[in-house]
Write an enzyme that holds these catalytic residues in place. Structure first.
Site, short mmCIF file in Angstrom:
data_model
loop_
_atom_site.label_atom_id
_atom_site.label_comp_id
_atom_site.label_asym_id
_atom_site.label_seq_id
_atom_site.Cartn_x
_atom_site.Cartn_y
_atom_site.Cartn_z
N GLY A 12 0.83 -1.21 0.00
CA GLY A 12 0.00 0.00 0.00
C GLY A 12 0.86 1.25 0.00
O GLY A 12 1.89 1.29 0.66
N ARG A 73 1.09 -5.01 -5.96
CA ARG A 73 1.20 -6.28 -5.24
C ARG A 73 1.53 -7.31 -6.30
O ARG A 73 0.94 -7.30 -7.38
CB ARG A 73 -0.08 -6.59 -4.50
CG ARG A 73 -0.47 -5.41 -3.59
CD ARG A 73 -1.47 -5.74 -2.53
NE ARG A 73 -2.02 -4.53 -1.94
CZ ARG A 73 -1.63 -4.02 -0.77
NH1 ARG A 73 -0.71 -4.60 -0.06
NH2 ARG A 73 -2.19 -2.93 -0.30
N ASP A 104 4.74 -5.00 6.03
CA ASP A 104 5.27 -6.30 6.48
C ASP A 104 5.42 -7.30 5.34
O ASP A 104 6.38 -8.08 5.31
CB ASP A 104 4.42 -6.87 7.62
CG ASP A 104 2.98 -7.11 7.21
OD1 ASP A 104 2.44 -6.30 6.44
OD2 ASP A 104 2.39 -8.10 7.66
N THR A 127 4.30 2.50 5.60
CA THR A 127 2.90 2.09 5.74
C THR A 127 2.24 3.01 6.76
O THR A 127 2.86 3.37 7.76
CB THR A 127 2.77 0.62 6.19
OG1 THR A 127 1.41 0.37 6.58
CG2 THR A 127 3.65 0.30 7.39
N ASP A 129 -0.02 2.19 8.72
CA ASP A 129 -0.57 1.42 9.84
C ASP A 129 0.28 1.43 11.11
O ASP A 129 -0.21 1.06 12.18
CB ASP A 129 -0.81 -0.03 9.42
CG ASP A 129 -1.93 -0.14 8.40
OD1 ASP A 129 -2.86 0.67 8.48
OD2 ASP A 129 -1.87 -1.03 7.54
N ASP A 131 2.40 -0.70 11.99
CA ASP A 131 2.35 -2.05 12.58
C ASP A 131 3.65 -2.83 12.38
O ASP A 131 3.65 -4.06 12.40
CB ASP A 131 1.17 -2.84 11.98
CG ASP A 131 1.25 -2.95 10.47
OD1 ASP A 131 2.09 -2.26 9.86
OD2 ASP A 131 0.47 -3.72 9.89
N ARG A 173 -6.88 -2.64 9.72
CA ARG A 173 -7.60 -3.93 9.67
C ARG A 173 -7.19 -4.84 10.82
O ARG A 173 -8.00 -5.54 11.39
CB ARG A 173 -7.31 -4.63 8.33
CG ARG A 173 -8.17 -4.14 7.20
CD ARG A 173 -8.18 -5.12 6.05
NE ARG A 173 -6.85 -5.31 5.51
CZ ARG A 173 -6.33 -4.61 4.51
NH1 ARG A 173 -7.06 -3.68 3.94
NH2 ARG A 173 -5.12 -4.83 4.08
#
Ligand code: ATP
Length: 323
Positions: A12, A73, A104, A127, A129, A131, A173
């Site tokens: 992303g 992707r 990741d 990213t 996120d 994360d 998510r």
């Protein structure tokens, strides 16, 4: 000494990826190293979609969202044959090291490329996120949080004027880093996180308690993965228990686009340059990050493990400050 390195963005897109590409290009130039831009992430590595990048090619990009190298992707990169083709193309183009910017999945792909084909790779966390382990913050997180916070400020004006409850869905998510930061910054009454799956009865009780303390409106920040069906489904479950008019706003992709904040630009600039220096230092198979304000390296297989945890103190803080 390496003479040529490649750079790609994958997964992303995140605001600040361009600032990271620019830092890789100009950081390399400072050491007399050439840079090859690989378009469309790993898909471009497999198809040989390469473009030489000099310092002027990245002019006027630091303030732009998205990624000028484009992202994608790639299913082929999951296969050993796809990675072998990617490695062969990199060798043929004289690419001696690679900086991969992404999340990741990007880290896992890079780790395999290093393990199987000994292409030295350093990953940088791109990213929204946040994360990824091995860094306090990822490139794009600060921008996403600021965009969502501004949106909440605007929505609160309507919520307060009409004495309504708003359920606002933010990205996340699997993790609630964005929701937690946005919830605290936006003064949310309730924050629903994937790490703490919300019970509709509890959410309704918290809102009713807030009303009993004199609050006329309420903001519920919902990470998209906190509840099956997201904010819309949570609102539908809570609404009958409340009896107050409730609205849903899904912020969606506006959180991912737009100009990166100064903080993200500085982070990306530091990480892009540090990734180049690491490659020139002989490092490989590592993710670069910033921990406690210092540049920090983590083995890719650890950084990609999705084991970063939200801070429970921030969860408590959000509850206390919603009083
Ligand atoms: P975001 O967190 O924004 O989704 P990401 O980097 O995690 O970014 P993914 O789509 O998961 O995004 O991964 C990007 C690409 O990395 C994949 O399309 C694939 O080509 C490659 N990749 C991901 N996981 C692996 C893996 N286990 N082995 C090989 N390649 C992988």
């Amino acid at each position: 000494m390496m003479r040529r390195i490649g750079v790609l963005t994958s997964g992303g897109d995140a605001p600040g990826m361009n600032a990271a590409i620019r830092a890789v290009v100009r950081g390399s130039t400072a050491y007399g190293v050439e840079v090859i831009g690989i378009r469309h992430g790993y898909a471009g590595l497999i198809s040989g979609d390469f473009v030489p990048l000099g310092p002027r090619d990245v002019a006027n990009t630091i303030q732009r969202g998205g990624t000028v190298l484009l992202s994608a992707r790639s299913l082929d990169f999951y296969t050993p044959a796809g990675r072998a083709q990617a490695a062969a193309n990199a060798h043929a183009a004289g690419i001696e090291g690679l900086v991969a910017i992404g999340g990741d999945g990007t880290y896992q792909g890079a780790w395999r490329l290093w393990e199987e084909h000994q292409i030295p790779v350093i990953c940088a966390p791109g990213t929204i996120d946040n994360d990824l382990c091995g860094t306090d913050e990822t490139i794009g997180f600060d921008t996403a949080v600021n965009v969502a916070t501004e949106a909440i400020d605007r929505i609160r004006d309507t919520a307060a004027s009409h004495e309504r409850v708003f359920f606002i869905e933010v990205m996340g998510r699997h993790t609630g880093f964005i929701a937690l930061a946005v919830g605290i910054a936006g003064g949310a009454e309730v924050i629903a996180l994937p790490e703490r799956v919300p019970q509709p009865e509890q959410v309704a009780r918290t809102i009713r308690d807030a009303q009993a303390r004199g609050k006329l409106s309420a903001i519920v920040v919902v990470a998209e993965g906190a509840f099956p069906g997201g904010a819309q489904a949570l609102m539908q479950a809570v609404h009958p228990l409340l009896g107050v008019k409730s609205w849903v706003t899904i912020l969606g992709h506006i959180q991912r686009g737009g100009s990166p904040t100064a903080k993200d630009r500085v982070l990306a600039s530091r990480l892009g340059t540090a990734a180049v220096e690491a490659l020139l230092d002989g490092k490989a198979g590592l993710a670069v990050g910033v921990v406690n304000h210092q540049i920090h390296f983590t083995p890719l297989e650890i950084a990609a493990c999705s084991c970063k945890l939200i801070d429970p103190h921030l969860v408590t803080l959000a509850q206390v400050l919603a009083l």
